[in-house]
Scaffold this motif. Sequence first.
Motif, PDB file in Angstrom:
ATOM      1  N   GLY A 162       6.519   3.680 -31.942  1.00 21.09           N
ATOM      2  CA  GLY A 162       5.600   4.094 -31.071  1.00 21.09           C
ATOM      3  C   GLY A 162       5.440   5.744 -31.597  1.00 21.09           C
ATOM      4  N   ILE A 163       5.644   6.141 -32.748  1.00 22.30           N
ATOM      5  CA  ILE A 163       5.446   7.345 -33.459  1.00 22.30           C
ATOM      6  C   ILE A 163       3.792   7.488 -33.693  1.00 22.30           C
ATOM      7  N   LYS A 164       3.362   8.622 -32.800  1.00 22.79           N
ATOM      8  CA  LYS A 164       1.875   8.677 -32.990  1.00 22.79           C
ATOM      9  C   LYS A 164       1.402   9.360 -34.152  1.00 22.79           C
ATOM     10  N   SER A 165       0.000   9.014 -34.775  1.00 23.67           N
ATOM     11  CA  SER A 165      -0.415   9.321 -35.897  1.00 23.67           C
ATOM     12  C   SER A 165      -0.655  11.134 -35.672  1.00 23.67           C
ATOM     13  N   ASP A 166      -0.895  11.564 -34.663  1.00 30.84           N
ATOM     14  CA  ASP A 166      -1.082  13.153 -34.486  1.00 30.84           C
ATOM     15  C   ASP A 166       0.077  13.781 -34.194  1.00 30.84           C
ATOM     16  N   SER A 167       1.394  12.931 -34.101  1.00 33.34           N
ATOM     17  CA  SER A 167       2.809  13.960 -34.040  1.00 33.34           C
ATOM     18  C   SER A 167       2.826  14.926 -35.305  1.00 33.34           C
ATOM     19  N   ALA A 206       1.801   2.278 -40.933  1.00 31.71           N
ATOM     20  CA  ALA A 206       1.798   1.750 -39.051  1.00 31.71           C
ATOM     21  C   ALA A 206       1.379   0.139 -39.152  1.00 31.71           C
ATOM     22  N   ALA A 264       4.306  12.645 -37.986  1.00 33.46           N
ATOM     23  CA  ALA A 264       3.415  11.869 -38.906  1.00 33.46           C
ATOM     24  C   ALA A 264       2.662  12.836 -39.758  1.00 33.46           C
ATOM     25  N   ASP A 300       1.078  -2.554 -36.210  1.00 31.16           N
ATOM     26  CA  ASP A 300       0.854  -2.769 -34.963  1.00 31.16           C
ATOM     27  C   ASP A 300       0.495  -4.200 -34.711  1.00 31.16           C
ATOM     28  N   GLU A 326      12.240   7.716 -33.061  1.00 27.06           N
ATOM     29  CA  GLU A 326      11.402   8.161 -31.731  1.00 27.06           C
ATOM     30  C   GLU A 326      12.497   8.517 -30.956  1.00 27.06           C
ATOM     31  N   THR A 362       6.452   2.513 -38.895  1.00 24.93           N
ATOM     32  CA  THR A 362       6.186   2.618 -37.349  1.00 24.93           C
ATOM     33  C   THR A 362       5.425   1.580 -36.945  1.00 24.93           C
TER      34      THR A 362
END
Length: 326
Positions: free
Chosen positions: A99-104, A118, A107, A120, A70, A11
Amino acid sequence: MAELKPAYLVTGSDRPKVTRAVRRLRERIGDDATELLSAHEAGGEDTVAACNALGLFATERRLVVVENVEAWKSADTEPVVAYLAAPSPETVVALVGDGIKSDSALAKAVAKVGEVLAYDLPKRGSRPDIPGWVGRQFAAAGTKVDAATCRLLVELVGDDLTELAGEVEKLVAWANGDPIGEAEIELLVAPRAEAPPFALTDSWGRRDVAGVLAASERVLARAGVPARDALPRTVGLLTNHVTRVAGCQALGAAGVPARQAAEQLRKSRFYVEKLYEQAANFTPDELRDAIVRLAELDHALKGGSRLAGELEFDRALVDLTRPRER
């Protein structure tokens, strides 16, 4: 070479790096043993079924790549999370998305059995530093460029990283180890990004007649529509800007500092400070006359003048920008 893990989440906003990471996985396993899916068409259960499917040979290692994850809702994510608790030993799954968050949940599930990659873009303030990213691509290829050259390339091409990476690759091959400057960029790169409007408004605010004419030419050349359609839009943009400058001039005359004006106008402080700076270059009468002149130009472009078009537009820009004789 490191052993492949059962799952990867790839991501980030640096799309070329994301693409390269997926390509490396495909090269490790081979295209014949790779299945490509899109989350727009394949849900979580489809992905799990693909991961559990047997290859042609029992010992074959397979790769399942799922793009655009996503787009998944929680109902799609849940079966994948459950699968990752006990993944198939014959399958590597690569989940790719923006935009996949690390706390999802996705993930976290991947991190337990595999790796989250990741990539970015670096930031300048709160915005991605795309010229800085361009400079790092040139540096990685061993080609020397300066910051102005990187900014010019972004101005000409736009902020599509894939297109920028392609231009960097072509320029590096052409330079063959020699430095690249702005002259080479202008010679070799075809402009295709829409010209930023601030180049036009900044030149007007500096009362730079040559600069405002050059900026208007770039705006029209890269508008992507005929001049007859782009001109009214550009006049509207300039009218709004001049009106804001006049408003900031009035606030400044009333003793309102730029910081407080930014809060009142709900605009960034940097932007309002620039409006204040430009307001200092004009008298109140000049700004009022400029708004009237732009209204006349809008009328001319809509059929009120035989000279309507780019000539009328250029004449008005000169009138608006050139300092009055005292």
